[in-house]
Design a protein around this motif. Structure first.
Motif, PDB file in Angstrom:
ATOM      1  N   PHE A 116       0.827  -1.213   0.000  1.00 51.88           N
ATOM      2  CA  PHE A 116       0.000   0.000   0.000  1.00 51.88           C
ATOM      3  C   PHE A 116       0.861   1.262   0.000  1.00 51.88           C
ATOM      4  O   PHE A 116       0.482   2.276  -0.566  1.00 51.88           O
ATOM      5  N   ILE A 143       1.756   1.840  -3.568  1.00 53.01           N
ATOM      6  CA  ILE A 143       0.640   2.428  -4.334  1.00 53.01           C
ATOM      7  C   ILE A 143       0.488   3.905  -3.979  1.00 53.01           C
ATOM      8  O   ILE A 143       0.416   4.763  -4.853  1.00 53.01           O
ATOM      9  N   ILE A 175      -8.127   5.967  -8.059  1.00 59.53           N
ATOM     10  CA  ILE A 175      -7.409   4.992  -7.242  1.00 59.53           C
ATOM     11  C   ILE A 175      -7.901   5.027  -5.802  1.00 59.53           C
ATOM     12  O   ILE A 175      -8.116   6.105  -5.249  1.00 59.53           O
ATOM     13  N   GLY A 176      -8.064   3.853  -5.177  1.00 60.76           N
ATOM     14  CA  GLY A 176      -8.354   3.805  -3.748  1.00 60.76           C
ATOM     15  C   GLY A 176      -9.580   2.995  -3.371  1.00 60.76           C
ATOM     16  O   GLY A 176      -9.742   2.647  -2.213  1.00 60.76           O
ATOM     17  N   ASP A 177     -10.454   2.700  -4.307  1.00 58.92           N
ATOM     18  CA  ASP A 177     -11.611   1.867  -3.985  1.00 58.92           C
ATOM     19  C   ASP A 177     -11.478   0.536  -4.730  1.00 58.92           C
ATOM     20  O   ASP A 177     -10.460   0.270  -5.342  1.00 58.92           O
ATOM     21  N   ASP A 178     -12.509  -0.286  -4.667  1.00 57.52           N
ATOM     22  CA  ASP A 178     -12.428  -1.588  -5.326  1.00 57.52           C
ATOM     23  C   ASP A 178     -12.447  -1.459  -6.844  1.00 57.52           C
ATOM     24  O   ASP A 178     -11.877  -2.273  -7.557  1.00 57.52           O
ATOM     25  N   LEU A 204      -2.776   0.062 -14.401  1.00 57.52           N
ATOM     26  CA  LEU A 204      -1.413  -0.472 -14.383  1.00 57.52           C
ATOM     27  C   LEU A 204      -1.332  -1.665 -13.432  1.00 57.52           C
ATOM     28  O   LEU A 204      -1.490  -1.508 -12.224  1.00 57.52           O
ATOM     29  N   GLY A 242      -6.294   3.092 -11.646  1.00 59.35           N
ATOM     30  CA  GLY A 242      -6.280   1.888 -10.823  1.00 59.35           C
ATOM     31  C   GLY A 242      -5.242   0.914 -11.313  1.00 59.35           C
ATOM     32  O   GLY A 242      -4.486   1.207 -12.239  1.00 59.35           O
ATOM     33  N   GLY A 243      -5.205  -0.251 -10.674  1.00 52.63           N
ATOM     34  CA  GLY A 243      -4.231  -1.255 -11.075  1.00 52.63           C
ATOM     35  C   GLY A 243      -4.098  -2.331 -10.028  1.00 52.63           C
ATOM     36  O   GLY A 243      -4.987  -2.523  -9.199  1.00 52.63           O
ATOM     37  N   ASP A 244      -2.976  -2.999 -10.068  1.00 50.02           N
ATOM     38  CA  ASP A 244      -2.688  -4.034  -9.087  1.00 50.02           C
ATOM     39  C   ASP A 244      -1.179  -4.082  -8.907  1.00 50.02           C
ATOM     40  O   ASP A 244      -0.432  -3.813  -9.860  1.00 50.02           O
ATOM     41  N   THR A 245      -0.737  -4.377  -7.687  1.00 50.38           N
ATOM     42  CA  THR A 245       0.692  -4.406  -7.398  1.00 50.38           C
ATOM     43  C   THR A 245       1.007  -5.702  -6.680  1.00 50.38           C
ATOM     44  O   THR A 245       0.406  -5.984  -5.640  1.00 50.38           O
TER      45      THR A 245
END
Ligand code: ADP
Ligand code: MG
Length: 332
Positions: A16, A19, A37-40, A98, A130-133
């Motif tokens: 987090f 992000i 960015i920040g929600d589902d 991303l 948004g994205g995933d890390t």
């Protein structure tokens, strides 16, 4: 001893932090992004009359770029190749996600990445939404979203006999740069930097794609080599084509390559150009040429669409060029 939850906490915390620190800080704020960015999920507004154009491209370390490539170039290119797809559709870029797999939360690498990614995003008013890390071998998957009306989208299937074939910019520079780094080609020193730049920091032809709305009968971005990508237009449109080899736009750096046949192969089948190849019917030629005068890149007429299937590549003296390979294929 309850060690596993503790470890999980540390990993999550750093995920987090990554992000927050690197990806949730973009100044550009579009009014069509209701929630970023920040929600589902992100919540986005598609204006009435527009269609959402969606594209995704993956960059894998060791496949698409050398592991020690400047992270700034990686950040720029990851976004540029996706914007290039939107441009080839005539779409105006709007949003991007991303998904990032990183071996470790390497701050230096992430800083570099962001300094390539965000200036390009700002330049084209694209918001990271948004994205995933996750931890893993360095891989970047971006999804870019653009807007275009259904009637004006530049598809691959509209080319008709008599349409002229055009290409933006110059061809083969990135492929020649790759050949240089692998020791398969040589050019004078100042030209090397130019070619390297063309490989690392391609310019997506966004404005060109938007100008071509309603004028081009088909378009594609040249990512796998001209012969292969133009081949997609021909097949999808059920037509053939003829290219006049002497008209292919080549940079001064490419001209300085001592290996002529390699330079030609780079132009025809090299790939990584991220130029637009498009076809224009006779009634739109004049309008298209007058718009192209204001572009920040060359626009070259390189051939014509014909009836018989297939691509014919002809020199001025009438002889034909037969490409050894069509273009890049990951599984070939
Ligand atoms: P979830 O578990 O609900 O999928 P995450 O914890 O993965 O959410 O991500 C939290 C928020 O951060 C989400 O809004 C997500 O879209 C965003 N996010 C995660 N990774 C990135 C990234 N690399 N770039 C941009 N946004 C990201
Ligand atoms: Mg997630």
């Amino acid at each position: 001893m309850n060690r596993i939850p503790y470890l999980l906490e540390i990993m999550e915390d750093s995920e987090f932090t990554v992000i927050q620190r690197y990806f949730a800080r973009q100044p550009c704020a579009r009014s069509d992004v209701v929630l970023g960015i920040g929600d589902d999920c992100a919540l986005l507004r598609v204006p009435p009359g527009e269609t959402l154009a969606v594209t995704t491209d993956m960059l894998v370390s060791g496949v698409h770029f050398d592991p020690d490539t400047d992270p700034e170039a990686v950040g720029h290119k990851a976004l540029a190749v996706n914007l290039s797809d939107l441009a080839a559709m005539g779409a105006c870029p709007a949003w991007v996600t991303l998904a990032l797999a990183l071996p470790a939360p390497d701050g230096l690498w992430l800083e570099g990445f962001c300094s390539g990614f965000f200036p390009l995003a700002e330049r084209f008013q694209v918001q990271l939404i948004g994205g995933d890390t996750t931890r893993g071998p360095l891989t970047l998957t971006l999804q870019a979203h653009g807007l275009v009306s259904l009637e004006q989208a530049l598809r691959r299937d509209g080319a008709r006999p008599g349409d002229r074939i055009f290409v933006t910019g110059t061809l083969g520079d990135a492929a020649l740069a790759l050949a240089l780094t692998q020791g398969r080609a040589s050019v004078p020193e100042p030209d090397q930097a130019y070619l390297r730049e063309r490989m690392d920091r391609p310019t997506p032809r966004v404005r060109q794609g938007i100008d071509l709305r309603g004028l081009a009968s088909a378009a594609i971005d040249v990512s796998d080599g001209l012969a292969q990508d133009l081949g997609h237009i021909l097949r999808c449109s059920g037509v053939g084509g003829r290219i006049f080899m002497d008209r292919l736009p080549r940079s001064q750096a490419l001209r300085s390559c001592t290996d002529g046949p390699m330079a030609i192969a780079a132009m025809m089948a090299g790939g990584d150009d991220y130029e637009l190849c498009f076809t224009v019917p006779p009634q739109h030629l004049e309008r298209m040429r007058s718009l192209a005068r204001y572009w920040d890149c060359r626009c070259s007429e390189i051939g014509i669409i014909e009836e018989g299937e297939g691509l014919r590549c002809q020199w001025r003296d009438g002889s034909y060029y037969h490409p050894e390979k069509l273009g890049y294929d990951h599984f070939a």
